[in-house]
Design an enzyme around this catalytic site. Structure first.
Site, short mmCIF file in Angstrom:
data_model
loop_
_atom_site.label_atom_id
_atom_site.label_comp_id
_atom_site.label_asym_id
_atom_site.label_seq_id
_atom_site.Cartn_x
_atom_site.Cartn_y
_atom_site.Cartn_z
CE LYS A 168 6.50 8.12 5.00
NZ LYS A 168 5.59 9.28 4.86
CG ASP B 252 7.56 10.72 2.52
OD1 ASP B 252 6.65 11.31 3.12
OD2 ASP B 252 8.77 10.86 2.85
P1 NDP Z 1 10.19 15.37 -2.64
O1 NDP Z 1 11.10 14.23 -2.83
O2 NDP Z 1 9.25 15.75 -3.73
O3 NDP Z 1 11.01 16.68 -2.26
C1 NDP Z 1 11.84 16.71 -1.15
C2 NDP Z 1 12.50 18.07 -1.06
O4 NDP Z 1 13.16 18.18 0.20
C3 NDP Z 1 13.57 18.28 -2.12
O5 NDP Z 1 13.66 19.65 -2.44
C4 NDP Z 1 14.82 17.81 -1.42
O6 NDP Z 1 16.00 18.38 -1.90
C5 NDP Z 1 14.56 18.27 0.00
N1 NDP Z 1 15.25 17.37 0.95
C6 NDP Z 1 15.05 16.04 1.10
N2 NDP Z 1 15.88 15.52 2.03
C7 NDP Z 1 16.59 16.56 2.47
C8 NDP Z 1 17.61 16.68 3.43
N3 NDP Z 1 18.06 15.61 4.12
N4 NDP Z 1 18.12 17.92 3.66
C9 NDP Z 1 17.67 18.99 2.96
N5 NDP Z 1 16.71 18.93 2.04
C10 NDP Z 1 16.18 17.75 1.80
O7 NDP Z 1 9.38 15.04 -1.30
P2 NDP Z 1 8.00 15.64 -0.77
O8 NDP Z 1 7.85 17.05 -1.18
O9 NDP Z 1 6.95 14.68 -1.11
O10 NDP Z 1 8.22 15.56 0.82
C11 NDP Z 1 8.76 16.63 1.56
C12 NDP Z 1 8.39 16.46 3.02
O11 NDP Z 1 6.96 16.47 3.16
C13 NDP Z 1 8.85 15.16 3.68
O12 NDP Z 1 9.14 15.41 5.03
C14 NDP Z 1 7.61 14.27 3.60
O13 NDP Z 1 7.62 13.28 4.59
C15 NDP Z 1 6.53 15.30 3.85
N6 NDP Z 1 5.19 14.96 3.38
C16 NDP Z 1 4.95 14.59 2.08
C17 NDP Z 1 3.67 14.32 1.67
C18 NDP Z 1 3.34 13.99 0.26
O14 NDP Z 1 2.15 13.81 -0.04
N7 NDP Z 1 4.30 13.92 -0.64
C19 NDP Z 1 2.54 14.37 2.60
C20 NDP Z 1 2.88 14.83 3.92
C21 NDP Z 1 4.16 15.09 4.27
P3 NDP Z 1 16.92 17.59 -2.97
O15 NDP Z 1 16.21 17.77 -4.28
O16 NDP Z 1 18.22 18.26 -2.89
O17 NDP Z 1 16.96 16.16 -2.53
O1 2IT Z 2 3.59 11.79 5.15
C1 2IT Z 2 2.55 11.62 4.52
O2 2IT Z 2 1.44 11.85 5.00
C2 2IT Z 2 2.67 11.16 3.12
N1 2IT Z 2 3.78 11.00 2.63
C3 2IT Z 2 1.43 10.85 2.34
C4 2IT Z 2 0.93 9.48 2.67
C5 2IT Z 2 -0.21 8.98 1.83
O3 2IT Z 2 -0.59 7.83 2.08
O4 2IT Z 2 -0.74 9.69 0.99
#
Ligand code: NDP
Ligand code: 2IT
Length: 449
Positions: free
Chosen positions: A126, A166
């Site tokens: 990460k 992420d």
């Molecule tokens: P984005 O940046 O696209 O979206 C994040 C969302 O979560 C936004 O709506 C944001 O709100 C909200 N958010 C972020 N931080 C906080 C906080 N501290 N408190 C409340 N709300 C918060 O990120 P992703 O959708 O990619 O990621 C979301 C989650 O999924 C994370 O935990 C990430 O690690 C996990 N994840 C992502 C993957 C991926 O492929 N992208 C894969 C697997 C897991 P705001 O707009 O107000 O900041």
């Molecule tokens: O938390 C996760 O698994 C991700 N943010 C995606 C990682 C990746 O390498 O696609």
């Protein structure tokens, strides 16, 4: 508790006393794999657990950049290369002001287990920065990404370490990072980053993969308990990449999504969330979820005031936390249970606090743990890597079919492990055990490294 486990847990706590998120992630894994460790006395002699909780390498670096006002800003960059046991280091980059070493290490640690569950050849890593992309111009984002990559490039490569997105890192950021990497290396190493746009090497369905995968997993988990998504009410936290595509797939599967959120508050629309509007507000305009009411005044907006997210106060059958770590507390879990929640499946990484998870399991709520339930994103990243190696592309349908099969297999592994080790229906333990067994075997086979 097993004395070896207890010792490793104590030592890890002492060594990482200022890293609460990392300790939380380690504690959950170590306590649930006890039945496996009990059976393998030899692990202690080869310090298997001590090695598993110590990252192979942590890189931190300075990221200086110039904002539009001409001021010089200095951020801190990280890459935690946690484990190369079963493949090149692999995992996303997070740009968010809350990023610190504890958060990077917990995410890297979780990633090792998640990636093992996919069945694909990817290690765990990460990275990211305490840079806050909110309110920055495209040019500022570009300059930041270029500066970040000017240091990171020396540590990554398509067979070494493959970052992706992420929180705060999507296709725009990956594009700027890729452009700078290519310029420095003077080579088109397509597989060095995943989550690229499809017109220069990305995979179809990578954007949708985490959210879609979460729903495939949820469907399988419900089916194992004679339930379906048809006609169910769903609430989702977050409105980013994972949340949006989770919502889209929930509709396809016949459920109704009534709430979504961002870090300021949540929207409740009893008619069902208009997901195309959420996409327009969050993906295109990079605005706030509150703006939803401009077009749908019948919906309600609840501002977040305290520690707990208001989204969990809304009655639902299925809750999908898709925002961030520790966003679903014991207090919220109690409200969800009072309101009759059937399942909680984690789209975000470690969104439930340990107390919340324990409470939900105790009350018989189905819990889909992050390592398993959100693995569709990284699995599709691995499919992107393989397409880049082949210099060939699959169609959207081909990638989605592979993703679906992977999620079905992951659920099966969690279920089988939970049954084999005496905790049927506890998929949190099942996921940890299934991944741990594979990693432990690989570690034994590769000697003391
Ligand atoms: P984005 O940046 O696209 O979206 C994040 C969302 O979560 C936004 O709506 C944001 O709100 C909200 N958010 C972020 N931080 C906080 C906080 N501290 N408190 C409340 N709300 C918060 O990120 P992703 O959708 O990619 O990621 C979301 C989650 O999924 C994370 O935990 C990430 O690690 C996990 N994840 C992502 C993957 C991926 O492929 N992208 C894969 C697997 C897991 P705001 O707009 O107000 O900041
Ligand atoms: O938390 C996760 O698994 C991700 N943010 C995606 C990682 C990746 O390498 O696609």
């Amino acid at each position: 508790m097993n004395s070896y486990l207890e010792k490793v847990l104590r030592d890890t706590e002492q060594k990482n006393i200022h890293e609460p998120e990392f300790l939380q992630a380690v504690k959950e894994v170590l306590t649930t794999v006890e039945p496996v460790v009990d059976k393998h006395k030899e692990y202690e002699n080869i310090a298997l657990l001590e090695r598993m909780v110590e990252p192979e390498r942590i890189i931190t670096f300075r990221v200086p950049w110039v904002n539009d006002a001409g001021e010089v800003i200095v951020n801190r960059g990280y890459r935690v290369q946690f484990s190369s046991l079963i493949g090149p280091y692999k995992g996303g980059l997070r740009f968010h002001p809350s990023v610190n070493q504890s958060i990077m290490k917990f995410l890297g640690f979780e990633q090792i287990f998640k990636n093992a569950l996919t069945g694909l050849p990817i290690g765990g890593a990460k990275g990211g920065s305490d840079f806050d992309p909110k309110g920055k111009s495209d040019n500022e984002i570009m300059r930041f990404c270029q500066s970040f990559m000017t240091e990171l490039y020396r540590h990554i490569g398509q067979d070494v370490d493959v970052p992706a997105g992420d929180i705060g890192v999507g296709a725009r950021e990956i594009g700027y990072l890729f452009g700078q990497y290519k310029r420095i290396r003077n080579a088109y190493e397509g597989g060095v980053l995943t989550g690229k746009a499809v017109y220069y090497g990305g995979s179809l369905a990578r954007t949708e993969a985490t959210g879609y995968g979460l729903l495939f997993f949820t469907r399988e988990m419900l089916a194992a308990h004679n339930q379906t998504l048809q006609g169910k009410t769903v609430t989702i936290s977050g409105s980013g990449n994972v949340a949006i595509y989770a919502c889209e797939k929930a509709y396809t599967m016949g459920a109704k999504v009534v709430a979504m959120s961002d870090s300021n508050g949540c929207i409740y629309d009893e008619n069902g969330i208009d997901i195309e509007l959420v996409k327009e507000i969050k993906e295109v305009q990079r605005g706030r979820i509150k703006e939803y009411l401009n077009k749908h005044p019948q919906a309600k907006y609840i501002e977040k005031t305290g520690e707990d997210s208001p989204v969990w106060t809304i009655k639902t059958d299925i809750a999908l936390p898709c925002a961030t770590q520790n966003e679903l507390t014991l207090n919220s879990a109690k409200i969800l249970v009072e309101n009759g929640v059937l399942a909680v499946a984690e789209g975000a990484n470690m969104p439930c606090t340990q107390e919340a998870t324990d409470y939900l399991l105790e009350k018989g709520v189905l819990v889909g743990p992050a390592k398993a339930a959100n693995a569709g994103g990284v699995a599709t990243s691995a499919i992107e890597m393989s397409q880049n190696s082949m210099r060939y592309y699959y169609t959207f349908e081909e990638v989605e079919a592979k993703l679906e099969q992977i999620m079905v297999n992951i659920f099966k592994s969690c279920k089988e492990a939970s049954e084999q080790y005496g905790c049927p229906g506890n998929y949190v333990a099942g996921a940890n055990i299934a991944a741990f067994r594979k990693l432990a075997k690989s570690m034994k086979a590769q000697g003391i490294v």
